[in-house]
Design an enzyme around this catalytic site. Sequence first.
Site, mmCIF file in Angstrom:
data_model
loop_
_atom_site.group_PDB
_atom_site.id
_atom_site.type_symbol
_atom_site.label_atom_id
_atom_site.label_comp_id
_atom_site.label_asym_id
_atom_site.label_seq_id
_atom_site.Cartn_x
_atom_site.Cartn_y
_atom_site.Cartn_z
ATOM 1 N N LYS A 8 0.848 -1.200 0.000
ATOM 2 C CA LYS A 8 0.000 0.000 0.000
ATOM 3 C C LYS A 8 0.877 1.241 0.000
ATOM 4 C CE LYS A 8 1.122 1.200 4.341
ATOM 5 N NZ LYS A 8 1.893 2.423 4.678
ATOM 6 N N GLY A 100 4.833 -6.477 5.254
ATOM 7 C CA GLY A 100 4.678 -7.458 6.326
ATOM 8 C C GLY A 100 3.260 -7.496 6.862
ATOM 9 N N SER A 102 0.603 -6.766 5.151
ATOM 10 C CA SER A 102 -0.195 -7.416 4.122
ATOM 11 C C SER A 102 -0.062 -8.931 4.206
ATOM 12 C CB SER A 102 0.235 -6.923 2.739
ATOM 13 O OG SER A 102 -0.547 -7.507 1.720
ATOM 14 N N ASP A 134 -1.537 -1.029 10.480
ATOM 15 C CA ASP A 134 -2.093 -0.953 9.133
ATOM 16 C C ASP A 134 -2.515 -2.320 8.592
ATOM 17 O OD1 ASP A 134 0.414 -2.019 8.816
ATOM 18 O OD2 ASP A 134 1.119 -0.569 7.345
#
Length: 263
Positions: A8, A100, A102, A134
């Site tokens: 991202k 990581g 993700s 995130d």
Amino acid sequence: MISYPNVKINLGLSVIRKRPDGFHDIETLFVPYHPIHDTLEITPSETFSITIEKDGGADWDPMTDLTVRAYNLLREDFGIPPVAIRLVKTSPVGAGLGGGSSDAAFALRMLSDMFALGLSDEALAGYAARLGSDCALFVYNRPMIGRGRGEILTPYDLRDIDYGQPGGESLPYRLEVTVPEGISVSTAAAYRGIVPALPAISIEKALEGPVEGWKDTIFNDFETTVFKAFPALAELKAGLYASGAAYASMSGSGSSVYSIVKK
């Protein structure tokens, strides 16, 4: 079972305040970027194992990888059996792209599907938020406004930008990500140079303006201190504008820098 966890970028990143728990409240637009991704394979096994394949080798203990932590969360709650994890790491580490996170979010979904746990997106996002600020974004894997630590997510319709999504080829702008070689930024060190403050206008309001005007309204607070430590990143951003980018910025705490170009 195989998946391809993508990275991202952060479109704008305001660090608003430091929280009593030691984290920071932020405001950003997370945008998935599909051209850069890892390969994650999970298969049933009699004993648990993880293999990480990375150019130069993994410089961390594989048993501390976020995919292992994702497995352990579901094992503790659902008693899922052992698996073999194979992670081919091609997304950059320490580049502000969330590779990581993700991997961990994709692992949660794969394990839920593999063992028929029936976990909803909301439930998966709850587990993901326990792994990283995130991580939850990648459960939904679409543009989302992030607040709180980044785990409070609101869908956002980013209509004009091709970020590698299906049908993006027909859109007027294209997202391009550049990862400079030899520069890795410590998130903890980047935060030490931040003076938290409310943004002049909300990210939603700033995004209403034309893409060419975002350079005057949408900022990444980390650039001030990170660019001082790594002048090459400031030069890279300036070069993207000189090459005709409509908008350019660093992602997260760096070191990746992206541009939005008119097709």
